[in-house]
Motif scaffolding. Structure first.
Motif, PDB file in Angstrom:
ATOM      1  N   VAL A 126     -29.456  41.152 -37.985  1.00  0.00           N
ATOM      2  CA  VAL A 126     -28.663  41.684 -36.879  1.00  0.00           C
ATOM      3  C   VAL A 126     -27.268  42.067 -37.380  1.00  0.00           C
ATOM      4  CG1 VAL A 126     -27.963  39.345 -36.137  1.00  0.00           C
ATOM      5  CG2 VAL A 126     -27.881  41.245 -34.479  1.00  0.00           C
ATOM      6  N   CYS A 127     -26.765  43.215 -36.879  1.00  0.00           N
ATOM      7  CA  CYS A 127     -25.423  43.671 -37.263  1.00  0.00           C
ATOM      8  C   CYS A 127     -24.383  42.922 -36.428  1.00  0.00           C
ATOM      9  CB  CYS A 127     -25.300  45.176 -37.048  1.00  0.00           C
ATOM     10  SG  CYS A 127     -23.606  45.763 -37.305  1.00  0.00           S
ATOM     11  N   LEU A 128     -23.405  42.353 -37.104  1.00  0.00           N
ATOM     12  CA  LEU A 128     -22.380  41.581 -36.387  1.00  0.00           C
ATOM     13  C   LEU A 128     -21.360  42.475 -35.699  1.00  0.00           C
ATOM     14  CD1 LEU A 128     -21.836  38.665 -38.946  1.00  0.00           C
ATOM     15  CD2 LEU A 128     -23.118  38.608 -36.800  1.00  0.00           C
ATOM     16  N   GLU A 129     -21.399  43.792 -35.993  1.00  0.00           N
ATOM     17  CA  GLU A 129     -20.476  44.734 -35.333  1.00  0.00           C
ATOM     18  C   GLU A 129     -21.121  45.399 -34.117  1.00  0.00           C
ATOM     19  OE1 GLU A 129     -17.301  44.994 -36.205  1.00  0.00           O
ATOM     20  OE2 GLU A 129     -17.633  43.641 -37.912  1.00  0.00           O
ATOM     21  N   CYS A 130     -22.310  46.002 -34.313  1.00  0.00           N
ATOM     22  CA  CYS A 130     -22.895  46.805 -33.231  1.00  0.00           C
ATOM     23  C   CYS A 130     -24.162  46.191 -32.642  1.00  0.00           C
ATOM     24  CB  CYS A 130     -23.171  48.236 -33.716  1.00  0.00           C
ATOM     25  SG  CYS A 130     -24.576  48.363 -34.838  1.00  0.00           S
ATOM     26  N   ASN A 131     -24.559  45.010 -33.125  1.00  0.00           N
ATOM     27  CA  ASN A 131     -25.733  44.283 -32.620  1.00  0.00           C
ATOM     28  C   ASN A 131     -27.075  44.974 -32.871  1.00  0.00           C
ATOM     29  OD1 ASN A 131     -24.271  42.058 -31.605  1.00  0.00           O
ATOM     30  ND2 ASN A 131     -23.691  43.270 -29.803  1.00  0.00           N
ATOM     31  N   LYS A 147     -25.461  45.741 -45.460  1.00  0.00           N
ATOM     32  CA  LYS A 147     -24.641  46.362 -44.409  1.00  0.00           C
ATOM     33  C   LYS A 147     -25.520  47.161 -43.445  1.00  0.00           C
ATOM     34  CE  LYS A 147     -20.611  44.942 -45.898  1.00  0.00           C
ATOM     35  NZ  LYS A 147     -19.627  45.746 -46.589  1.00  0.00           N
ATOM     36  N   CYS A 148     -25.005  47.307 -42.231  1.00  0.00           N
ATOM     37  CA  CYS A 148     -25.691  48.039 -41.159  1.00  0.00           C
ATOM     38  C   CYS A 148     -25.823  49.522 -41.524  1.00  0.00           C
ATOM     39  CB  CYS A 148     -24.889  47.871 -39.873  1.00  0.00           C
ATOM     40  SG  CYS A 148     -25.512  48.820 -38.485  1.00  0.00           S
ATOM     41  N   LYS A 149     -27.033  50.082 -41.265  1.00  0.00           N
ATOM     42  CA  LYS A 149     -27.279  51.488 -41.579  1.00  0.00           C
ATOM     43  C   LYS A 149     -26.571  52.417 -40.587  1.00  0.00           C
ATOM     44  CE  LYS A 149     -31.816  50.719 -41.884  1.00  0.00           C
ATOM     45  NZ  LYS A 149     -33.261  50.898 -42.110  1.00  0.00           N
ATOM     46  N   LYS A 150     -26.186  51.863 -39.420  1.00  0.00           N
ATOM     47  CA  LYS A 150     -25.537  52.696 -38.414  1.00  0.00           C
ATOM     48  C   LYS A 150     -24.020  52.653 -38.522  1.00  0.00           C
ATOM     49  CE  LYS A 150     -29.226  52.218 -35.015  1.00  0.00           C
ATOM     50  NZ  LYS A 150     -29.622  51.413 -33.860  1.00  0.00           N
ATOM     51  N   CYS A 151     -23.453  51.440 -38.693  1.00  0.00           N
ATOM     52  CA  CYS A 151     -21.986  51.326 -38.608  1.00  0.00           C
ATOM     53  C   CYS A 151     -21.355  50.661 -39.821  1.00  0.00           C
ATOM     54  CB  CYS A 151     -21.604  50.570 -37.329  1.00  0.00           C
ATOM     55  SG  CYS A 151     -21.785  48.783 -37.478  1.00  0.00           S
ATOM     56  N   ASN A 152     -22.179  50.292 -40.813  1.00  0.00           N
ATOM     57  CA  ASN A 152     -21.679  49.642 -42.021  1.00  0.00           C
ATOM     58  C   ASN A 152     -21.131  48.226 -41.777  1.00  0.00           C
ATOM     59  OD1 ASN A 152     -21.698  50.074 -44.821  1.00  0.00           O
ATOM     60  ND2 ASN A 152     -19.452  50.231 -44.833  1.00  0.00           N
ATOM     61  N   GLY A 153     -21.451  47.666 -40.612  1.00  0.00           N
ATOM     62  CA  GLY A 153     -21.038  46.288 -40.334  1.00  0.00           C
ATOM     63  C   GLY A 153     -21.852  45.298 -41.151  1.00  0.00           C
ATOM     64  N   LEU A 154     -21.391  44.074 -41.199  1.00  0.00           N
ATOM     65  CA  LEU A 154     -22.074  43.014 -41.950  1.00  0.00           C
ATOM     66  C   LEU A 154     -23.371  42.612 -41.233  1.00  0.00           C
ATOM     67  CD1 LEU A 154     -22.091  40.792 -44.189  1.00  0.00           C
ATOM     68  CD2 LEU A 154     -20.687  39.398 -42.632  1.00  0.00           C
TER      69      LEU A 154
HETATM   70 ZN    ZN Z   1     -23.920  48.047 -36.954  1.00  0.00          ZN
END
Ligand code: ZN
Length: 247
Positions: A126-131, A147-154
């Motif tokens: 799960v992305c900690l930025e955009c869920n 990293k998240c493929k959508k927003c680069n979040g952790l």
């Molecule tokens: Zn994300």
């Protein structure tokens, strides 16, 4: 033992709503060691890497150990006969739902449909930025932290770390099951992990008949258990399954 297994089989056959509640003991025979106990993971690893505040501060350090344990090692585990028997019992209508404390996805891999994962699931990130949630197979774990493929979040494994709450959907559904079950089948859990350990106690208070399968006596055995079937999950569920389908 034979007599007790027969009584347990009759209880399940005649029940309106049997719920299964599993812990680490059901996956040991798939090669997944429990966290606790003398061969447990916590004897080998410092649990700090699964502490949520440590993870936020040191995602790379956490991830190196997470990858080693949960993906390189556990990732290869396959469902065993106990998971398969539980899935078959659900398919045949004897089991209505499974509550598991395990994060290994082995109930689902065995074909179980209604599985409430009390501690989440390691096969999703799960992305900690955009869920956003991703199947772990779609993420390259050779580059850490992922990293998240959508927003680069952790990204974080979608199971709960120390310091996190129980996923609310799984928690609500588990309590609901404990309210409606007339037979509650505990498999491979010693009843030490809060608050999961309370679910069978709620079931008992609501009148469920408690069947326990464990290698050793547990916190439940002399408090809420009606029938204790001693043995490994594979051995006991295998016998129970054969009796149920041949009655
Ligand atoms: Zn994300």
């Amino acid at each position: 033992m034979e007599k007790l297994i027969n009584i347990a089989a009759d209880k399940i056959i005649n029940s309106k709503h049997t719920t299964v509640f599993t812990g680490a003991g059901i996956s040991v025979e798939s090669g997944i060691p429990p966290f606790r106990g003398k061969n447990g993971l916590w004897n080998k690893y410092n649990p700090e890497f699964l502490d949520i505040s440590y993870f936020y501060k040191n995602p790379l350090n956490s991830w190196v150990t997470i990858k080693e344990i949960f993906y390189d090692y556990f990732g290869k585990a396959l469902p065993n006969k106990a998971h398969e028997c539980v899935a078959q019992l659900e398919k045949l209508g004897y089991v209505k739902a499974i509550i598991t404390q395990n994060i290994d996805n082995l109930h689902t891999n065995a074909g179980s449909k209604i599985v409430y994962e009390f501690h989440g699931n390691s096969r999703k990130l799960v992305c900690l930025e955009c869920n956003s949630v991703f199947a772990v197979e779609t993420i390259n774990l050779n580059i850490l932290p992922p990293k998240c493929k959508k927003c680069n979040g952790l990204l974080k494994p979608d199971f709960i770390f120390f310091g996190e709450d129980i996923p609310s959907f799984a928690y609500q559904k588990s309590v609901e099951e404990a309210n409606i079950a007339d037979v509650f089948l505990i498999i491979g859990t010693t009843g030490e992990v809060m608050p999961a350990c309370n679910i069978p106690i709620i079931a008992k208070k609501n009148g469920a008949f408690i069947i326990e399968i464990n290698l050793e006596i547990s916190a439940y055995t002399h408090s809420i258990t009606d029938i204790f079937l001693k043995g490994t999950a594979v051995e006991v569920i295998g016998k129970l399954f054969d009796i149920i389908v041949n009655k």
